[in-house]
Design a protein around this motif. Structure first.
Motif, PDB file in Angstrom:
ATOM      1  N   UNK A  43       5.611  -6.561   5.597  1.00 44.69           N
ATOM      2  CA  UNK A  43       4.469  -6.450   5.222  1.00 44.69           C
ATOM      3  C   UNK A  43       3.976  -4.903   5.627  1.00 44.69           C
ATOM      4  N   UNK A  44       4.324  -4.822   6.616  1.00 41.80           N
ATOM      5  CA  UNK A  44       3.779  -3.503   7.373  1.00 41.80           C
ATOM      6  C   UNK A  44       4.749  -2.287   6.679  1.00 41.80           C
ATOM      7  N   UNK A  45       5.960  -2.402   6.521  1.00 39.82           N
ATOM      8  CA  UNK A  45       6.570  -1.454   5.672  1.00 39.82           C
ATOM      9  C   UNK A  45       6.400  -1.155   4.421  1.00 39.82           C
ATOM     10  N   UNK A  46       5.966  -2.351   3.638  1.00 41.39           N
ATOM     11  CA  UNK A  46       5.600  -2.225   2.311  1.00 41.39           C
ATOM     12  C   UNK A  46       4.026  -1.809   2.237  1.00 41.39           C
ATOM     13  N   UNK A  47       3.435  -1.719   3.054  1.00 38.91           N
ATOM     14  CA  UNK A  47       2.013  -1.014   3.000  1.00 38.91           C
ATOM     15  C   UNK A  47       2.325   0.387   3.317  1.00 38.91           C
ATOM     16  N   UNK A  48       3.264   0.772   4.289  1.00 43.87           N
ATOM     17  CA  UNK A  48       3.295   2.160   4.608  1.00 43.87           C
ATOM     18  C   UNK A  48       3.906   2.922   3.108  1.00 43.87           C
ATOM     19  N   UNK A  49       5.070   2.282   2.746  1.00 46.04           N
ATOM     20  CA  UNK A  49       5.675   2.804   1.447  1.00 46.04           C
ATOM     21  C   UNK A  49       4.534   2.661   0.172  1.00 46.04           C
ATOM     22  N   UNK A  50       3.903   1.629   0.082  1.00 45.10           N
ATOM     23  CA  UNK A  50       3.150   1.803  -0.991  1.00 45.10           C
ATOM     24  C   UNK A  50       1.925   2.862  -0.847  1.00 45.10           C
ATOM     25  N   UNK A  51       1.526   2.994   0.237  1.00 44.58           N
ATOM     26  CA  UNK A  51       0.335   4.000   0.561  1.00 44.58           C
ATOM     27  C   UNK A  51       0.934   5.331   0.037  1.00 44.58           C
ATOM     28  N   UNK A  52       2.179   5.443   0.642  1.00 44.94           N
ATOM     29  CA  UNK A  52       2.732   6.902   0.633  1.00 44.94           C
ATOM     30  C   UNK A  52       2.978   7.335  -0.890  1.00 44.94           C
ATOM     31  N   UNK A  53       3.469   6.117  -1.809  1.00 43.74           N
ATOM     32  CA  UNK A  53       3.592   6.230  -3.448  1.00 43.74           C
ATOM     33  C   UNK A  53       2.028   6.371  -3.955  1.00 43.74           C
ATOM     34  N   UNK A  54       1.129   5.779  -3.350  1.00 42.09           N
ATOM     35  CA  UNK A  54      -0.325   5.777  -4.022  1.00 42.09           C
ATOM     36  C   UNK A  54      -0.670   7.033  -3.713  1.00 42.09           C
TER      37      UNK A  54
END
Length: 71
Positions: free
Chosen positions: A58-69
């Motif tokens: 979840x933490x890795x997904x949030x960081x990656x998703x935020x970077x993409x967004x």
């Protein structure tokens, strides 16, 4: 066992349907947590291992998703 499978399926459908108003970071966190937990369960990990994998995913997904967004 069948009851558990039906419950997991209903939870997955509910999560997929409720993601429309989420940010990219939130969607990434949800996807990462689901993948981390799923991989932990398939690998046969203990409850603590599965929860830990879900949190890390979840933490890795949030960081990656935020970077993409943010692009």
């Amino acid at each position: 066992m069948m009851k558990t499978k039906v419950l997991v399926l209903l939870a997955a459908v509910g999560m997929l349907g409720g993601c429309e108003n989420m940010t990219t970071g939130q969607k990434g966190a949800l996807t990462g947590a689901a993948l981390g937990s799923g991989i932990g369960m398939v690998a046969g990990g203990s409850f603590g291992t599965v929860v830990g994998a879900g949190l890390i995913g979840g933490a890795a997904g949030y960081i990656t998703g935020s970077a993409i967004g943010n692009k």
